[in-house]
Scaffold this motif. Sequence first.
Motif, mmCIF file in Angstrom:
data_model
loop_
_atom_site.group_PDB
_atom_site.id
_atom_site.type_symbol
_atom_site.label_atom_id
_atom_site.label_comp_id
_atom_site.label_asym_id
_atom_site.label_seq_id
_atom_site.Cartn_x
_atom_site.Cartn_y
_atom_site.Cartn_z
ATOM 1 N N GLY A 255 -9.188 -0.862 -0.737
ATOM 2 C CA GLY A 255 -7.944 -0.624 -1.444
ATOM 3 C C GLY A 255 -6.900 -1.713 -1.276
ATOM 4 N N GLY A 256 -7.091 -2.576 -0.270
ATOM 5 C CA GLY A 256 -6.102 -3.634 -0.031
ATOM 6 C C GLY A 256 -4.800 -3.103 0.563
ATOM 7 N N ASN A 257 -4.819 -1.834 1.022
ATOM 8 C CA ASN A 257 -3.622 -1.244 1.656
ATOM 9 C C ASN A 257 -3.896 -1.126 3.145
ATOM 10 O OD1 ASN A 257 -2.237 -0.447 -0.885
ATOM 11 N ND2 ASN A 257 -4.052 0.841 -1.106
ATOM 12 N N GLN A 258 -3.233 -1.947 3.961
ATOM 13 C CA GLN A 258 -3.637 -2.011 5.369
ATOM 14 C C GLN A 258 -2.484 -1.894 6.371
ATOM 15 O OE1 GLN A 258 -5.493 -5.732 4.807
ATOM 16 N NE2 GLN A 258 -7.224 -4.879 3.710
ATOM 17 N N PRO A 259 -1.647 -0.865 6.258
ATOM 18 C CA PRO A 259 -0.635 -0.660 7.296
ATOM 19 C C PRO A 259 -1.261 -0.006 8.528
ATOM 20 C CG PRO A 259 -0.430 1.034 5.638
ATOM 21 C CD PRO A 259 -1.593 0.187 5.235
ATOM 22 N N GLU A 315 -11.117 -3.234 -9.878
ATOM 23 C CA GLU A 315 -10.139 -3.334 -8.786
ATOM 24 C C GLU A 315 -9.360 -2.031 -8.692
ATOM 25 O OE1 GLU A 315 -7.247 -6.465 -9.253
ATOM 26 O OE2 GLU A 315 -7.508 -6.421 -11.411
ATOM 27 N N PRO A 316 -8.789 -1.746 -7.497
ATOM 28 C CA PRO A 316 -8.100 -0.449 -7.359
ATOM 29 C C PRO A 316 -6.847 -0.374 -8.232
ATOM 30 C CG PRO A 316 -7.836 -1.794 -5.376
ATOM 31 C CD PRO A 316 -8.779 -2.532 -6.260
ATOM 32 N N LYS A 317 -6.546 0.858 -8.685
ATOM 33 C CA LYS A 317 -5.357 1.046 -9.528
ATOM 34 C C LYS A 317 -4.176 1.575 -8.721
ATOM 35 C CE LYS A 317 -7.946 1.943 -13.769
ATOM 36 N NZ LYS A 317 -9.325 2.161 -13.275
ATOM 37 N N TYR A 318 -4.479 2.332 -7.651
ATOM 38 C CA TYR A 318 -3.391 2.984 -6.893
ATOM 39 C C TYR A 318 -2.905 2.092 -5.763
ATOM 40 C CZ TYR A 318 -4.269 7.545 -9.001
ATOM 41 O OH TYR A 318 -4.395 8.592 -9.878
ATOM 42 N N ASP A 319 -1.571 1.985 -5.596
ATOM 43 C CA ASP A 319 -1.082 1.418 -4.337
ATOM 44 C C ASP A 319 -0.879 2.592 -3.372
ATOM 45 O OD1 ASP A 319 1.349 2.627 -4.897
ATOM 46 O OD2 ASP A 319 2.123 0.851 -5.884
ATOM 47 N N LEU A 320 -0.644 2.275 -2.094
ATOM 48 C CA LEU A 320 -0.608 3.339 -1.081
ATOM 49 C C LEU A 320 0.563 4.299 -1.317
ATOM 50 C CD1 LEU A 320 -2.086 4.383 1.384
ATOM 51 C CD2 LEU A 320 -0.648 2.930 2.799
ATOM 52 N N GLU A 321 1.682 3.736 -1.761
ATOM 53 C CA GLU A 321 2.873 4.573 -1.949
ATOM 54 C C GLU A 321 2.603 5.662 -2.996
ATOM 55 O OE1 GLU A 321 7.388 3.688 -3.171
ATOM 56 O OE2 GLU A 321 6.252 2.009 -2.335
ATOM 57 N N GLY A 323 -0.363 6.614 -4.164
ATOM 58 C CA GLY A 323 -1.506 7.441 -3.762
ATOM 59 C C GLY A 323 -1.093 8.499 -2.749
ATOM 60 N N LEU A 324 -0.264 8.106 -1.775
ATOM 61 C CA LEU A 324 0.156 9.068 -0.737
ATOM 62 C C LEU A 324 1.046 10.151 -1.328
ATOM 63 C CD1 LEU A 324 1.015 7.166 2.575
ATOM 64 C CD2 LEU A 324 -0.803 8.835 2.162
ATOM 65 N N SER A 325 1.936 9.716 -2.210
ATOM 66 C CA SER A 325 2.852 10.689 -2.795
ATOM 67 C C SER A 325 2.070 11.700 -3.672
ATOM 68 C CB SER A 325 3.904 9.893 -3.564
ATOM 69 O OG SER A 325 4.460 10.622 -4.532
ATOM 70 N N THR A 326 1.093 11.204 -4.448
ATOM 71 C CA THR A 326 0.245 12.103 -5.254
ATOM 72 C C THR A 326 -0.536 13.055 -4.344
ATOM 73 O OG1 THR A 326 -0.057 10.281 -6.798
ATOM 74 C CG2 THR A 326 -1.577 12.111 -7.047
ATOM 75 N N THR A 327 -1.023 12.511 -3.216
ATOM 76 C CA THR A 327 -1.836 13.325 -2.302
ATOM 77 C C THR A 327 -0.993 14.423 -1.653
ATOM 78 O OG1 THR A 327 -3.242 11.414 -1.883
ATOM 79 C CG2 THR A 327 -3.349 13.195 -0.267
ATOM 80 N N VAL A 328 0.196 14.064 -1.171
ATOM 81 C CA VAL A 328 1.056 15.080 -0.550
ATOM 82 C C VAL A 328 1.368 16.170 -1.577
ATOM 83 C CG1 VAL A 328 3.350 15.531 0.411
ATOM 84 C CG2 VAL A 328 2.054 13.525 1.179
ATOM 85 N N ASP A 329 1.683 15.763 -2.805
ATOM 86 C CA ASP A 329 1.984 16.763 -3.843
ATOM 87 C C ASP A 329 0.771 17.662 -4.087
ATOM 88 O OD1 ASP A 329 4.550 15.996 -4.197
ATOM 89 O OD2 ASP A 329 4.173 14.712 -5.925
ATOM 90 N N TRP A 330 -0.420 17.060 -4.097
ATOM 91 C CA TRP A 330 -1.625 17.870 -4.345
ATOM 92 C C TRP A 330 -1.779 18.932 -3.249
ATOM 93 C CZ3 TRP A 330 -6.097 19.458 -2.017
ATOM 94 C CH2 TRP A 330 -7.008 20.137 -2.849
ATOM 95 N N TYR A 331 -1.601 18.548 -1.993
ATOM 96 C CA TYR A 331 -1.764 19.530 -0.906
ATOM 97 C C TYR A 331 -0.681 20.617 -0.996
ATOM 98 C CZ TYR A 331 -5.692 17.169 1.280
ATOM 99 O OH TYR A 331 -6.941 16.658 1.509
ATOM 100 N N LEU A 332 0.546 20.203 -1.336
ATOM 101 C CA LEU A 332 1.623 21.204 -1.447
ATOM 102 C C LEU A 332 1.352 22.178 -2.596
ATOM 103 C CD1 LEU A 332 4.835 19.063 -0.779
ATOM 104 C CD2 LEU A 332 3.754 20.747 0.727
#
Length: 361
Positions: A255-259, A315-321, A323-332
């Motif tokens: 993903g190229g997102n490496q924090p 190549e990936p379409k989502y950046d981490l910001e 992707g994370l925000s979509t994921t948190v919303d999905w779990y909620l």
Amino acid sequence: MSFSFLITGGAGFIGSNFIRYVQNKAPNLKIFNLDSLTYAGSFQNLQNLSNPKNHHFVKGDICNQDLVESILEEQEINTIVHFAAESHVDRSLQGPDAFIKTNILGTFSLLEAARKVWLGKKDFDRNEVRFHHISTDEVYGSLAPDEPAFKETTPYAPNSPYAATKASSDHLVRSYAHSFGLPITISNCSNNYGPYQFPEKLIPLMILNALTGNQLPIYGDGMQIRDWLYVDDHCDAIWTILNKGKVGESYNIGGGNQPPNIKIVKTICQILDKKDLPSGSAPHEQLITYVKDRPGHDRRYAMNISKIKNELGWEPKYDLESGLSTTVDWYLNNLDWLNAIIQEKDYENWVDLNYQQRGKA
Ligand code: NAD
Ligand code: DAU
């Protein structure tokens, strides 16, 4: 002749996302989903498919070669996409047996079935079948801070029992292409996150614990680095390899997102702080707890994705910001799913066992 897919492990996290993805891309494709429904697999992950008529669930073990052979023969399978595995590193440290069985012997059983059924046909056409094996970046071992990202040519150096079994299965798959001419492709992917991920992995675990006011356990110093990829991007990469990939090749996906881990966890806390939640735990960072490190913990992974990008145009379409925000919303928005999974899967016992071993740092 009609063709069908055999997807193994399709009731798990990535497999179920892949089934949704394929049903959107190719609604008429028949999918046979072979899954033994371990703790990580659930029908809860397969609700609301867009075309349930074309999804056929077979409860069974990939180690059962007779079963696999009968599916390949009777259902005219032309493509196997092999996700089924024991996938959690912490569990492989507590008990590697199931990893050896499913990841090594299970892959062997699938390969043998494909060899017998596909290669045994008089009119076998290697352009008409494909065995795609899903693997991981963990086979390459751990990177030092200044080392370049893993390439497909990086030597394998697996460190955990999980990674060693995945490396072993990759080698078996490669050998069946070399020795018997089985048309294979392999993809090695970095850490996935997104909907339907079992809450033992870092991101869903942190979301669940924050929502329930439990500690957010950070292993060691929290400065370990993973290369995060939103699961839809992984599905898209697999579809691209199936359609455009060169038989016999391996492709790295990342993903190229490496924090560092701690940054991921703090970002989740900040996203949750902005929501109006009844948990009363905000600011959620107060739940962060440093605990004993995972034994043999790999420090850093990073994927060089030039090959799939240049040769296949993925190549990936989502950046981490996002992707994370979509994921948190999905779990909620899917607390029913979360509650059902926790109740169905003996979840508390696993959490207790994991923390007994870890304690505080
Ligand atoms: P998961 O643990 O969520 O799902 C695994 C699925 O396989 C479950 O549905 C389980 O019931 C099934 N399964 C396990 N043993 C089986 C057996 N013997 N027979 C039939 N079914 C069996 O895993 P996941 O995270 O979706 O990972 C899927 C694949 O992708 C694995 O091969 C994993 O190594 C690989 N991978 C995962 C990631 C990640 O970040 N999750 C990254 C790279 C590669
Ligand atoms: O790199 C690809 C791999 O990613 C896949 O092959 C595996 O199937 C998948 O499980 C994942 O392995 P990791 O070990 O990297 O994922 P996990 O979510 O377990 O951990 C991610 C990082 O977060 C890792 O450095 C350990 C750390 N961690 C994890 C948990 C669960 C914590 O600090 N605290 C935790 O509670």
